[in-house]
Design a protein around this motif. Structure first.
Motif, PDB file in Angstrom:
ATOM      1  N   GLU A  77       0.838  -1.207   0.000  1.00 16.17           N
ATOM      2  CA  GLU A  77       0.000   0.000   0.000  1.00 16.17           C
ATOM      3  C   GLU A  77       0.872   1.257   0.000  1.00 16.17           C
ATOM      4  N   ASP A 115       2.588   1.759  -3.449  1.00 14.31           N
ATOM      5  CA  ASP A 115       1.595   2.244  -4.418  1.00 14.31           C
ATOM      6  C   ASP A 115       1.232   3.709  -4.138  1.00 14.31           C
ATOM      7  N   LEU A 116       1.125   4.034  -2.842  1.00 16.56           N
ATOM      8  CA  LEU A 116       0.766   5.409  -2.472  1.00 16.56           C
ATOM      9  C   LEU A 116       1.862   6.394  -2.914  1.00 16.56           C
ATOM     10  N   CYS A 176       3.794   6.060  -5.431  1.00 14.12           N
ATOM     11  CA  CYS A 176       3.708   6.229  -6.890  1.00 14.12           C
ATOM     12  C   CYS A 176       2.521   7.091  -7.292  1.00 14.12           C
ATOM     13  N   THR A 177       1.364   6.870  -6.632  1.00 15.08           N
ATOM     14  CA  THR A 177       0.174   7.616  -7.049  1.00 15.08           C
ATOM     15  C   THR A 177       0.189   9.057  -6.516  1.00 15.08           C
ATOM     16  N   LYS A 178       0.666   9.243  -5.284  1.00 17.88           N
ATOM     17  CA  LYS A 178       0.542  10.584  -4.687  1.00 17.88           C
ATOM     18  C   LYS A 178       1.828  11.403  -4.743  1.00 17.88           C
ATOM     19  N   ASN A 226       2.498  10.963  -8.889  1.00 18.96           N
ATOM     20  CA  ASN A 226       1.287  11.260  -9.672  1.00 18.96           C
ATOM     21  C   ASN A 226       0.997  10.221 -10.762  1.00 18.96           C
ATOM     22  N   HIS A 227       1.435   8.971 -10.561  1.00 22.00           N
ATOM     23  CA  HIS A 227       1.045   7.914 -11.493  1.00 22.00           C
ATOM     24  C   HIS A 227      -0.441   7.626 -11.268  1.00 22.00           C
ATOM     25  N   PRO A 228      -1.195   7.293 -12.306  1.00 22.42           N
ATOM     26  CA  PRO A 228      -2.633   7.032 -12.103  1.00 22.42           C
ATOM     27  C   PRO A 228      -2.898   5.773 -11.284  1.00 22.42           C
ATOM     28  N   ILE A 229      -1.951   4.843 -11.271  1.00 20.73           N
ATOM     29  CA  ILE A 229      -2.142   3.588 -10.530  1.00 20.73           C
ATOM     30  C   ILE A 229      -0.767   3.124 -10.046  1.00 20.73           C
ATOM     31  N   GLY A 230      -0.738   2.510  -8.850  1.00 16.22           N
ATOM     32  CA  GLY A 230       0.533   2.023  -8.309  1.00 16.22           C
ATOM     33  C   GLY A 230       0.969   0.726  -8.986  1.00 16.22           C
ATOM     34  N   LEU A 275      -1.409  -2.258 -10.458  1.00 17.48           N
ATOM     35  CA  LEU A 275      -1.349  -2.471 -11.911  1.00 17.48           C
ATOM     36  C   LEU A 275      -1.047  -3.937 -12.235  1.00 17.48           C
TER      37      LEU A 275
END
Ligand code: NAI
Length: 282
Positions: free
Chosen positions: A212, A215-216, A218-220, A223-227, A231
């Motif tokens: 988690e 992934d967080l 990467c996304t936050k 700014n990737h749309p999905i971790g 994915l």
């Protein structure tokens, strides 16, 4: 170009077929596994119901596309009138080479033979046909309906006419073609993505952070749309493993698939499709 044949009705092939059918092409979809052909229809209907609810498409558009889509249980019937064949079977070089040899025998002489492989360059498949100038990569991203770009890879064996026809096809299905003039394993996006996934896996295995948390980041933070873990679950951990294994076999400096990924496969945890991967799904 009017008739498209898609070989392999799994996650990618079924979506590619419906996407081309949406654009008005007559599409023949074949899978060696008849059961898979049927379940692909149910999965597509579920996916479309969601898109219709979100206002991306109308029910009428979906019905029209369905009329353009023909399910085939015979490979020869599936490709006999094809202008373009898109192969989307499992990521296995030997199986794909064998299929390309059959396609060369069964498809009309003018037909283009393309592969949706995530890693394998088309020269490795073109050499099992008598029409290498009509062979190229047309590489879609998942989910096919939402991803705007499609990579087209022109090998040294691919004619300019074939590459142009592939680019025109991608444009006609309302996607942006990204034409690579030179072959390289994994093309652009997957070369970058596998590095991200390798590093994510390393951080997890070293106990630096959880699934988690990575992934967080990467996304936050990026700014990737999905971790990367979410994915891999979406891609299917069996396919993610096959992609990494193929890259390892084809590239000298590539890393072997992570033992953690192997362990998940051994437990039948394939991601979203089985309800359990790095995350649990309802
Ligand atoms: P999948 O496992 O969902 O589907 C593969 C299908 O191929 C199965 O239905 C299987 O029955 C069928 N098949 C196997 N051998 C066959 C044969 N000889 N003739 C006809 N059908 C055969 O796999 P998925 O995810 O659809 O991947 C397919 C290809 O697309 C692979 O090369 C993969 O690398 C590539 N790809 C996958 C992406 C993903 O996110 N899963 C994204 C982009 C490309």
């Amino acid at each position: 170009m009017n008739q498209i044949s898609v070989i392999g009705a799994g996650l990618m092939g079924s979506q590619i077929a419906l996407c081309a059918a949406f654009a008005g092409f007559k599409v023949h979809l074949y899978d060696v596994d008849e059961q898979r052909l049927q379940t692909s229809q149910q999965q597509l209907a579920k996916q479309m119901a969601n898109y219709i609810k979100r206002g991306l498409f109308s029910q009428e558009q979906f019905d029209q596309a369905n009329d353009n889509l023909i399910l085939e249980t015979s490979l020869s019937t599936a490709v006999e009138h094809a202008d373009l064949v898109i192969e989307a079977i499992v990521e296995d070089l030997a199986l794909k080479r064998n299929l390309f040899q059959q396609l060369d025998e069964l498809a009309p002489p003018h037909a283009i033979l393309a592969t949706n492989s995530s890693m394998i360059v088309s020269s490795m498949l073109a050499s099992s046909t008598t029409r290498p100038d009509q062979v190229c990569n047309i590489h879609f991203f998942n989910p096919v309906f939402l991803m705007a770009v499609v990579e087209v890879v022109k090998g040294a064996h691919t004619s300019n006419e074939t590459a142009q026809a592939a680019v025109d096809f991608v444009t006609r299905i309302h996607k942006t073609p990204l034409l690579l003039q030179k072959e390289i394993t994994g093309f652009i996006a997957n070369r970058i993505l596998t590095k991200v996934m390798e590093e994510a896996m390393f951080l997890l295995e070293e106990g630096v952070a959880t699934v988690e948390e990575i992934d967080l980041a990467c996304t936050k933070a990026l700014n990737h749309p999905i971790g990367p873990f979410a994915l891999m679950d979406l891609t299917g951990l069996d396919t993610a493993y096959a992609i990494q294994k193929t890259q390892f076999e084809l590239e000298e400096d590539a890393k072997a698939p992570s033992p953690l990924l192997k362990e998940k496969l051994a437990h039948g945890q394939l991601g979203r499709k089985t309800g359990q991967g790095f995350y649990t799904y309802q």
